[in-house]
Motif scaffolding. Structure first.
Motif, mmCIF file in Angstrom:
data_model
loop_
_atom_site.group_PDB
_atom_site.id
_atom_site.type_symbol
_atom_site.label_atom_id
_atom_site.label_comp_id
_atom_site.label_asym_id
_atom_site.label_seq_id
_atom_site.Cartn_x
_atom_site.Cartn_y
_atom_site.Cartn_z
ATOM 1 N N LYS A 75 23.343 32.538 21.835
ATOM 2 C CA LYS A 75 24.052 33.595 21.126
ATOM 3 C C LYS A 75 25.341 33.988 21.841
ATOM 4 N N ASN A 76 25.345 33.965 23.172
ATOM 5 C CA ASN A 76 26.501 34.391 23.946
ATOM 6 C C ASN A 76 27.454 33.256 24.286
ATOM 7 N N MET A 77 27.139 32.056 23.888
ATOM 8 C CA MET A 77 28.001 30.923 24.211
ATOM 9 C C MET A 77 29.293 30.988 23.412
ATOM 10 N N VAL A 78 30.398 30.612 24.051
ATOM 11 C CA VAL A 78 31.696 30.569 23.390
ATOM 12 C C VAL A 78 31.761 29.304 22.561
ATOM 13 N N ASP A 79 32.287 29.412 21.355
ATOM 14 C CA ASP A 79 32.445 28.264 20.468
ATOM 15 C C ASP A 79 33.398 27.263 21.115
ATOM 16 N N LYS A 80 32.964 26.008 21.244
ATOM 17 C CA LYS A 80 33.793 24.985 21.887
ATOM 18 C C LYS A 80 35.072 24.700 21.111
ATOM 19 N N ALA A 81 35.116 25.029 19.835
ATOM 20 C CA ALA A 81 36.319 24.816 19.043
ATOM 21 C C ALA A 81 37.298 25.984 19.182
ATOM 22 N N SER A 82 36.917 27.008 19.923
ATOM 23 C CA SER A 82 37.798 28.155 20.073
ATOM 24 C C SER A 82 38.944 27.820 21.021
ATOM 25 N N PRO A 83 40.061 28.552 20.915
ATOM 26 C CA PRO A 83 41.204 28.286 21.787
ATOM 27 C C PRO A 83 40.874 28.574 23.243
ATOM 28 N N SER A 84 41.661 27.993 24.118
ATOM 29 C CA SER A 84 41.498 28.300 25.535
ATOM 30 C C SER A 84 42.006 29.723 25.794
ATOM 31 N N ILE A 85 41.625 30.267 26.934
ATOM 32 C CA ILE A 85 41.995 31.634 27.292
ATOM 33 C C ILE A 85 42.869 31.576 28.530
ATOM 34 N N ILE A 86 44.011 32.228 28.482
ATOM 35 C CA ILE A 86 44.881 32.354 29.637
ATOM 36 C C ILE A 86 44.738 33.778 30.144
ATOM 37 N N ASN A 111 34.523 35.117 35.452
ATOM 38 C CA ASN A 111 33.224 34.497 35.723
ATOM 39 C C ASN A 111 32.330 34.514 34.496
ATOM 40 N N ARG A 112 32.352 35.605 33.757
ATOM 41 C CA ARG A 112 31.520 35.690 32.547
ATOM 42 C C ARG A 112 32.002 34.716 31.477
ATOM 43 N N LEU A 113 33.319 34.660 31.286
ATOM 44 C CA LEU A 113 33.858 33.754 30.275
ATOM 45 C C LEU A 113 33.547 32.298 30.603
ATOM 46 N N THR A 114 33.723 31.919 31.854
ATOM 47 C CA THR A 114 33.430 30.530 32.227
ATOM 48 C C THR A 114 31.932 30.239 32.166
ATOM 49 N N ALA A 115 31.102 31.225 32.517
ATOM 50 C CA ALA A 115 29.651 31.040 32.417
ATOM 51 C C ALA A 115 29.231 30.847 30.966
ATOM 52 N N ASP A 116 29.970 31.461 30.049
ATOM 53 C CA ASP A 116 29.671 31.319 28.621
ATOM 54 C C ASP A 116 30.301 30.066 28.016
ATOM 55 N N GLY A 117 31.005 29.287 28.831
ATOM 56 C CA GLY A 117 31.541 28.017 28.354
ATOM 57 C C GLY A 117 32.986 28.034 27.921
ATOM 58 N N ALA A 118 33.702 29.109 28.147
ATOM 59 C CA ALA A 118 35.105 29.171 27.739
ATOM 60 C C ALA A 118 35.983 28.390 28.711
ATOM 61 N N GLU A 119 37.056 27.849 28.180
ATOM 62 C CA GLU A 119 38.068 27.207 29.024
ATOM 63 C C GLU A 119 39.055 28.295 29.432
ATOM 64 N N VAL A 120 39.067 28.663 30.701
ATOM 65 C CA VAL A 120 39.875 29.775 31.195
ATOM 66 C C VAL A 120 40.901 29.253 32.192
ATOM 67 N N LYS A 121 42.157 29.600 31.956
ATOM 68 C CA LYS A 121 43.229 29.277 32.891
ATOM 69 C C LYS A 121 43.692 30.583 33.532
ATOM 70 N N ILE A 122 43.814 30.575 34.849
ATOM 71 C CA ILE A 122 44.152 31.782 35.603
ATOM 72 C C ILE A 122 45.612 31.738 36.032
ATOM 73 N N LEU A 123 46.330 32.832 35.784
ATOM 74 C CA LEU A 123 47.676 33.021 36.310
ATOM 75 C C LEU A 123 47.619 34.259 37.191
ATOM 76 N N ASN A 124 47.481 34.019 38.488
ATOM 77 C CA ASN A 124 47.272 35.090 39.450
ATOM 78 C C ASN A 124 48.605 35.737 39.830
ATOM 79 N N THR A 125 48.692 37.043 39.647
ATOM 80 C CA THR A 125 49.915 37.774 39.984
ATOM 81 C C THR A 125 49.685 38.762 41.121
ATOM 82 N N SER A 126 48.652 38.537 41.926
ATOM 83 C CA SER A 126 48.333 39.445 43.028
ATOM 84 C C SER A 126 49.447 39.474 44.066
ATOM 85 N N PRO A 127 49.681 40.647 44.645
ATOM 86 C CA PRO A 127 50.610 40.704 45.767
ATOM 87 C C PRO A 127 49.964 40.043 46.980
#
Length: 117
Positions: free
Chosen positions: A6-17, A38-54
């Motif tokens: 039920k909580n799995m991300v649809d594989k046909a869904s767009p990637s997440i930035i 972590n939750r999004l990737t655990a649910d199968g989403a393709e997540v790309k990170i753009l880190n803006t930390s100082p």
């Protein structure tokens, strides 16, 4: 449907930035962003990170300016980001900064909107 599916991300869904601060350094916002990632990737989403930390938590203006190279890199990656074929443009997830950091966020949102995210 089983609870695990039920909580799995649809594989046909767009990637997440995801644009925002991620540890290190550890702050409330960076920890929250890491938890969402972590939750999004655990649910199968393709997540790309753009880190803006100082580079540090130091509040002096010279240390705050150290965030600019990471922002420039994130903005460049947003400009160059391409839609995955058949799945539409990526979805933008962004945590907003406070005070003057909102100026950086405006640039990020403008780039994203121009790219159709």
């Amino acid at each position: 449907m089983p609870p695990d599916e039920k909580n799995m991300v649809d594989k046909a869904s767009p990637s997440i930035i995801m644009v925002g601060t991620f540890p290190p350094p550890v702050t409330g916002m960076s920890a929250a962003n890491e938890a969402v990632k972590n939750r999004l990737t655990a649910d199968g989403a393709e997540v790309k990170i753009l880190n803006t930390s100082p580079p540090s938590l130091n509040r002096l203006v010279w240390f705050r300016l150290g965030r600019i190279p990471r922002l420039m890199k994130a903005w460049t990656r947003l400009v160059l980001a391409a839609a995955r074929s058949g799945n539409g443009p990526p979805v933008l997830y962004m945590s907003l900064s406070g005070q003057w950091g909102l100026l950086y966020d405006v640039v990020t949102v403008l780039i994203s909107r121009l790219k159709g995210f």
